[in-house]
Write a protein that holds these residues in place. Structure first.
Motif, PDB file in Angstrom:
ATOM      1  N   ILE A  41      19.004  38.277  -2.425  1.00  0.00           N
ATOM      2  CA  ILE A  41      19.285  37.925  -1.040  1.00  0.00           C
ATOM      3  C   ILE A  41      18.669  38.983  -0.135  1.00  0.00           C
ATOM      4  O   ILE A  41      18.529  40.142  -0.534  1.00  0.00           O
ATOM      5  N   ILE A  42      18.257  38.591   1.065  1.00  0.00           N
ATOM      6  CA  ILE A  42      17.720  39.552   2.039  1.00  0.00           C
ATOM      7  C   ILE A  42      18.774  39.807   3.108  1.00  0.00           C
ATOM      8  O   ILE A  42      19.295  38.865   3.713  1.00  0.00           O
ATOM      9  N   ASN A  43      19.107  41.069   3.307  1.00  0.00           N
ATOM     10  CA  ASN A  43      20.061  41.480   4.349  1.00  0.00           C
ATOM     11  C   ASN A  43      19.414  42.481   5.278  1.00  0.00           C
ATOM     12  O   ASN A  43      18.485  43.201   4.894  1.00  0.00           O
ATOM     13  N   LEU A  44      19.932  42.552   6.504  1.00  0.00           N
ATOM     14  CA  LEU A  44      19.451  43.539   7.461  1.00  0.00           C
ATOM     15  C   LEU A  44      20.005  44.923   7.133  1.00  0.00           C
ATOM     16  O   LEU A  44      21.041  45.058   6.483  1.00  0.00           O
ATOM     17  N   ASP A  45      19.303  45.934   7.603  1.00  0.00           N
ATOM     18  CA  ASP A  45      19.753  47.318   7.477  1.00  0.00           C
ATOM     19  C   ASP A  45      21.174  47.460   8.043  1.00  0.00           C
ATOM     20  O   ASP A  45      21.523  46.822   9.048  1.00  0.00           O
ATOM     21  N   PRO A  46      22.023  48.289   7.414  1.00  0.00           N
ATOM     22  CA  PRO A  46      23.410  48.435   7.878  1.00  0.00           C
ATOM     23  C   PRO A  46      23.544  48.819   9.352  1.00  0.00           C
ATOM     24  O   PRO A  46      24.516  48.437  10.004  1.00  0.00           O
ATOM     25  N   VAL A  47      22.587  49.584   9.875  1.00  0.00           N
ATOM     26  CA  VAL A  47      22.684  50.017  11.272  1.00  0.00           C
ATOM     27  C   VAL A  47      22.587  48.822  12.224  1.00  0.00           C
ATOM     28  O   VAL A  47      23.186  48.815  13.296  1.00  0.00           O
ATOM     29  N   LEU A  48      21.865  47.785  11.821  1.00  0.00           N
ATOM     30  CA  LEU A  48      21.708  46.594  12.659  1.00  0.00           C
ATOM     31  C   LEU A  48      22.933  45.691  12.630  1.00  0.00           C
ATOM     32  O   LEU A  48      23.149  44.916  13.567  1.00  0.00           O
ATOM     33  N   VAL A  49      23.714  45.759  11.567  1.00  0.00           N
ATOM     34  CA  VAL A  49      24.838  44.826  11.435  1.00  0.00           C
ATOM     35  C   VAL A  49      26.195  45.520  11.377  1.00  0.00           C
ATOM     36  O   VAL A  49      27.223  44.859  11.245  1.00  0.00           O
ATOM     37  N   GLY A  50      26.218  46.834  11.494  1.00  0.00           N
ATOM     38  CA  GLY A  50      27.476  47.561  11.364  1.00  0.00           C
ATOM     39  C   GLY A  50      28.237  47.782  12.647  1.00  0.00           C
ATOM     40  O   GLY A  50      29.359  48.291  12.634  1.00  0.00           O
ATOM     41  N   ASN A  51      27.626  47.426  13.801  1.00  0.00           N
ATOM     42  CA  ASN A  51      28.261  47.615  15.121  1.00  0.00           C
ATOM     43  C   ASN A  51      28.590  49.070  15.421  1.00  0.00           C
ATOM     44  O   ASN A  51      29.494  49.363  16.221  1.00  0.00           O
ATOM     45  N   ILE A  52      27.850  50.000  14.820  1.00  0.00           N
ATOM     46  CA  ILE A  52      28.192  51.400  15.055  1.00  0.00           C
ATOM     47  C   ILE A  52      27.831  51.862  16.463  1.00  0.00           C
ATOM     48  O   ILE A  52      28.344  52.875  16.938  1.00  0.00           O
ATOM     49  N   GLU A  53      26.967  51.118  17.138  1.00  0.00           N
ATOM     50  CA  GLU A  53      26.632  51.489  18.522  1.00  0.00           C
ATOM     51  C   GLU A  53      27.828  51.333  19.447  1.00  0.00           C
ATOM     52  O   GLU A  53      27.850  51.893  20.554  1.00  0.00           O
ATOM     53  N   LYS A  54      28.848  50.612  19.006  1.00  0.00           N
ATOM     54  CA  LYS A  54      30.042  50.402  19.829  1.00  0.00           C
ATOM     55  C   LYS A  54      31.034  51.561  19.718  1.00  0.00           C
ATOM     56  O   LYS A  54      32.021  51.602  20.450  1.00  0.00           O
ATOM     57  N   LEU A  55      30.794  52.464  18.789  1.00  0.00           N
ATOM     58  CA  LEU A  55      31.652  53.639  18.662  1.00  0.00           C
ATOM     59  C   LEU A  55      31.352  54.624  19.790  1.00  0.00           C
ATOM     60  O   LEU A  55      30.326  54.532  20.461  1.00  0.00           O
ATOM     61  N   LYS A  56      32.219  55.586  19.993  1.00  0.00           N
ATOM     62  CA  LYS A  56      32.047  56.540  21.085  1.00  0.00           C
ATOM     63  C   LYS A  56      31.205  57.730  20.620  1.00  0.00           C
ATOM     64  O   LYS A  56      31.720  58.734  20.135  1.00  0.00           O
ATOM     65  N   TRP A  57      29.893  57.601  20.767  1.00  0.00           N
ATOM     66  CA  TRP A  57      28.985  58.686  20.428  1.00  0.00           C
ATOM     67  C   TRP A  57      28.757  59.556  21.656  1.00  0.00           C
ATOM     68  O   TRP A  57      28.715  59.064  22.782  1.00  0.00           O
ATOM     69  N   LYS A  58      28.615  60.834  21.442  1.00  0.00           N
ATOM     70  CA  LYS A  58      28.380  61.759  22.548  1.00  0.00           C
ATOM     71  C   LYS A  58      27.047  61.464  23.217  1.00  0.00           C
ATOM     72  O   LYS A  58      26.037  61.241  22.557  1.00  0.00           O
ATOM     73  N   LYS A  59      27.049  61.458  24.561  1.00  0.00           N
ATOM     74  CA  LYS A  59      25.824  61.196  25.316  1.00  0.00           C
ATOM     75  C   LYS A  59      25.326  62.477  25.976  1.00  0.00           C
ATOM     76  O   LYS A  59      26.120  63.353  26.339  1.00  0.00           O
ATOM     77  N   PRO A  60      24.020  62.598  26.142  1.00  0.00           N
ATOM     78  CA  PRO A  60      23.469  63.825  26.740  1.00  0.00           C
ATOM     79  C   PRO A  60      23.780  63.907  28.232  1.00  0.00           C
ATOM     80  O   PRO A  60      23.855  62.895  28.925  1.00  0.00           O
ATOM     81  N   ASP A  61      23.950  65.109  28.692  1.00  0.00           N
ATOM     82  CA  ASP A  61      24.201  65.351  30.121  1.00  0.00           C
ATOM     83  C   ASP A  61      22.916  65.885  30.741  1.00  0.00           C
ATOM     84  O   ASP A  61      22.727  67.091  30.892  1.00  0.00           O
ATOM     85  N   LEU A  62      22.017  64.979  31.080  1.00  0.00           N
ATOM     86  CA  LEU A  62      20.716  65.356  31.615  1.00  0.00           C
ATOM     87  C   LEU A  62      20.566  64.832  33.042  1.00  0.00           C
ATOM     88  O   LEU A  62      21.061  63.745  33.379  1.00  0.00           O
ATOM     89  N   GLU A  63      19.864  65.585  33.857  1.00  0.00           N
ATOM     90  CA  GLU A  63      19.723  65.220  35.266  1.00  0.00           C
ATOM     91  C   GLU A  63      18.397  64.541  35.559  1.00  0.00           C
ATOM     92  O   GLU A  63      18.001  64.406  36.713  1.00  0.00           O
ATOM     93  N   TYR A  64      17.697  64.108  34.543  1.00  0.00           N
ATOM     94  CA  TYR A  64      16.391  63.481  34.749  1.00  0.00           C
ATOM     95  C   TYR A  64      16.262  62.279  33.810  1.00  0.00           C
ATOM     96  O   TYR A  64      16.939  62.180  32.784  1.00  0.00           O
ATOM     97  N   GLU A  65      15.406  61.344  34.200  1.00  0.00           N
ATOM     98  CA  GLU A  65      15.107  60.222  33.324  1.00  0.00           C
ATOM     99  C   GLU A  65      14.135  60.682  32.237  1.00  0.00           C
ATOM    100  O   GLU A  65      13.292  61.551  32.486  1.00  0.00           O
ATOM    101  N   TYR A  66      14.243  60.081  31.078  1.00  0.00           N
ATOM    102  CA  TYR A  66      13.399  60.542  29.979  1.00  0.00           C
ATOM    103  C   TYR A  66      12.995  59.390  29.069  1.00  0.00           C
ATOM    104  O   TYR A  66      13.620  58.314  29.044  1.00  0.00           O
ATOM    105  N   ILE A  67      11.933  59.655  28.341  1.00  0.00           N
ATOM    106  CA  ILE A  67      11.442  58.763  27.295  1.00  0.00           C
ATOM    107  C   ILE A  67      11.637  59.471  25.965  1.00  0.00           C
ATOM    108  O   ILE A  67      11.272  60.643  25.829  1.00  0.00           O
ATOM    109  N   VAL A  68      12.225  58.787  25.003  1.00  0.00           N
ATOM    110  CA  VAL A  68      12.369  59.356  23.666  1.00  0.00           C
ATOM    111  C   VAL A  68      11.095  59.080  22.874  1.00  0.00           C
ATOM    112  O   VAL A  68      10.658  57.935  22.762  1.00  0.00           O
ATOM    113  N   LEU A  69      10.512  60.136  22.344  1.00  0.00           N
ATOM    114  CA  LEU A  69       9.382  60.045  21.425  1.00  0.00           C
ATOM    115  C   LEU A  69       9.933  60.374  20.039  1.00  0.00           C
ATOM    116  O   LEU A  69      10.337  61.502  19.771  1.00  0.00           O
TER     117      LEU A  69
END
Length: 371
Positions: free
Chosen positions: A195-223
Motif C-alpha cells: 500500500i502507498i501512504n503519505l509521510d507521517p508529517v503530512l497526515v499526523g496533524n502535528i502542525e496543529k500543536l503549539k510549536w514555538k514561533k520566532p519573534d522577528l521584526e522583519y519578513e523573511y524567506i526560508v531557504l
C-alpha cells in the motif's frame, strides 16, 4: 500493544525528527505504548568485501551496544552533547543517548523515511538487514511509508543483494511504502503489492500543536536545503528575489553559500519558522512537506543526481503529484519569481491529506491489532 518504531530517529535532521515524532503520536492515539528501536549498520554496499570495513562496523556497533553513555564517552563529549541542538528534543521521542537494540515488542513498525535506501553510504544509514526485519524480536513486523529513496531494483541486482532482501521482505506481515519506485521494488522482490501512504508529517496533524514561533521584526524567506547545496549563483538570485519582496533570507538548519541570516533552531522550533515565513525555497522532501502543512507559498528545486549526491526528482515529483502540486517544482532558480507567486489550492490539498490520514489510521489500526 507494545509497538516499536525502527526509523531514522537519530539522524540529526529536522525531517527525520518530525516524521518519527508524528508516527509516534499517531500510534499512541490508538492507545498503544510506543518505543523506538535502534538498528545496526553493516559496511556500505560498495565496501562489503573489505575486512577492515566489517571490523570498523563491529567496533562501532558494539561500542553503542555495550558502553552507551560510558564514563569515557561522557568525559570526552559532554560539552559537545550539551550543545547539540539537533538532539535537544530527544525527550519528545522519549529516547536518550543509550541505544536500544533488539528490543522485544509486540509489533515492530519499520519506517517511515528512507529506511530501505540500502545503497546510500553514511555512519548511520546504509546497508542494514535489521531495517528489513532481520532478527526482529517482534510477533509481527509491518512497515509504514518506507522508501528506497534513489535506490533502484537495478542497483540492488548490480550489488547482488536481491536474494537476501527477498528473504527478509517476504517475512514482513504488512508493507506500506511512500512512492512508486519503492512499490515496484517490493513487488519485484517478493510479489507482494504494498500500500502507498503519505509521510507521517503530512497526515499526523502535528502542525496543529503549539510549536514555538520566532519573534522577528522583519519578513523573511526560508531557504531550506542540505549544507551548501544551493550554489553561489542560486543564492545570488534568491537574495535578489528577496530584496524585491522586502524580505531577508534565512538559511534554516544548514548553511548556504549566501544568505542574510543563518539560524540553527531546535527541532521543536522548525515548524514555527516555516509557519511565519512569507515564502519557502527548498530542494528537500520534508522542506516541501513543512511548507505544505503550513499553507505557505513555496517552490521545490529539482536536483539531478551526480557522482557525489543523489537526485531528488523521483521523490519530490511523486510527492507533489499526489497532492496535485506539480507546478511548485522548478528546474532552475530562474523560474523562482514566476512559480512562487502562483496561488495554491490548499482546500483541495487538505481534502487529500484528510482522506490519506483516514487511510493511514485504518492501516495502522488493522495491522497493529486490537488494543
Amino acid at each position: 500493544m507494545k509497538v516499536g518504531i525502527m526509523s531514522m530517529h537519530r539522524i540529526p535532521n529536522y525531517g527525520s525528527f518530525m516524521q518519527a515524532y508524528s508516527l509516534k503520536k499517531m500510534i499512541e492515539s490508538l492507545d498503544h505504548e510506543v518505543c523506538f528501536v535502534d538498528y545496526q549498520v553493516e559496511p556500505s554496499i560498495t565496501k562489503r568485501k573489505r575486512p577492515d570495513e566489517w571490523i570498523k562496523c563491529f567496533i562501532k556497533n558494539k561500542k553503542r551496544e555495550w558502553f552507551n553513555r560510558g564514563i569515557i564517552d561522557q568525559i570526552l563529549h559532554k560539552e559537545e552533547k550539551e550543545k547539540d541542538i539537533m538532539r535537544s528534543c530527544n525527550g519528545l521521542l522519549e529516547i536518550d543517548e543509550n541505544y536500544a537494540f533488539h528490543c522485544k515488542v509486540d509489533v515492530l513498525v519499520i519506517g517511515s523515511d528512507e529506511v530501505f535506501n540500502c545503497t546510500q553510504a553514511g555512519e548511520n544509514v546504509g546497508y542494514s538487514p535489521e531495517l528489513f526485519g532481520k532478527n526482529a524480536r517482534a510477533k509481527k513486523i509491518i512497515t509504514y511509508a518506507a522508501s528506497f529513496g534513489d535506490t533502484t531494483y537495478d542497483k540492488l541486482q548490480r550489488y547482488g543483494v536481491t536474494d537476501d532482501l527477498m528473504k527478509w521482505v517476504s517475512r514482513i506481515n504488512n508493507i506500506s511504502v511512500r512512492d512508486n519506485n519503492s512499490k515496484e521494488i517490493i513487488t519485484s522482490l517478493c510479489k507482494k503489492t504494498p500500500i502507498i501512504n503519505l509521510d507521517p508529517v503530512l497526515v499526523g496533524n502535528i502542525e496543529k500543536l503549539k510549536w514555538k514561533k520566532p519573534d522577528l521584526e522583519y519578513e523573511y524567506i526560508v531557504l531550506y536545503g542540505y549544507e551548501y547545496r544551493f550554489s553561489k549563483e542560486e543564492c545570488d538570485k534568491i537574495l535578489h528575489f528577496a530584496k524585491s519582496e522586502n524580505c531577508k533570507v534565512i538559511a534554516l538548519g544548514e548553511r548556504q553559500f549566501k544568505s542574510d541570516i543563518f539560524i540553527k533552531c531546535r527541532p521543536d522550533e522548525v515548524l514555527g519558522y516555516f509557519s511565519e515565513a512569507k515564502y519557502i525555497i527548498t530542494d528537500t522532501f520534508h522542506g516541501s512537506i513543512f511548507s505544505i502543512i503550513n499553507h505557505k507559498k513555496f517552490v521545490s528545486l529539482i536536483r539531478k543526481a551526480t557522482p557525489q549526491s543523489s537526485g531528488n526528482r523521483q521523490k519530490l515529483g511523486f510527492l507533489l503529484e499526489q497532492l496535485y502540486l506539480q507546478e511548485r517544482l522548478i528546474n532552475s532558480i530562474d523560474e523562482l519569481s514566476e512559480k512562487m507567486h502562483k496561488n495554491i489550492d490548499y482546500v483541495n490539498v487538505d481534502k487529500i491529506r484528510e482522506e490519506e490520514r483516514n487511510k493511514t489510521m485504518k492501516y495502522l489500526e488493522n495491522c497493529i491489532g486490537e488494543r
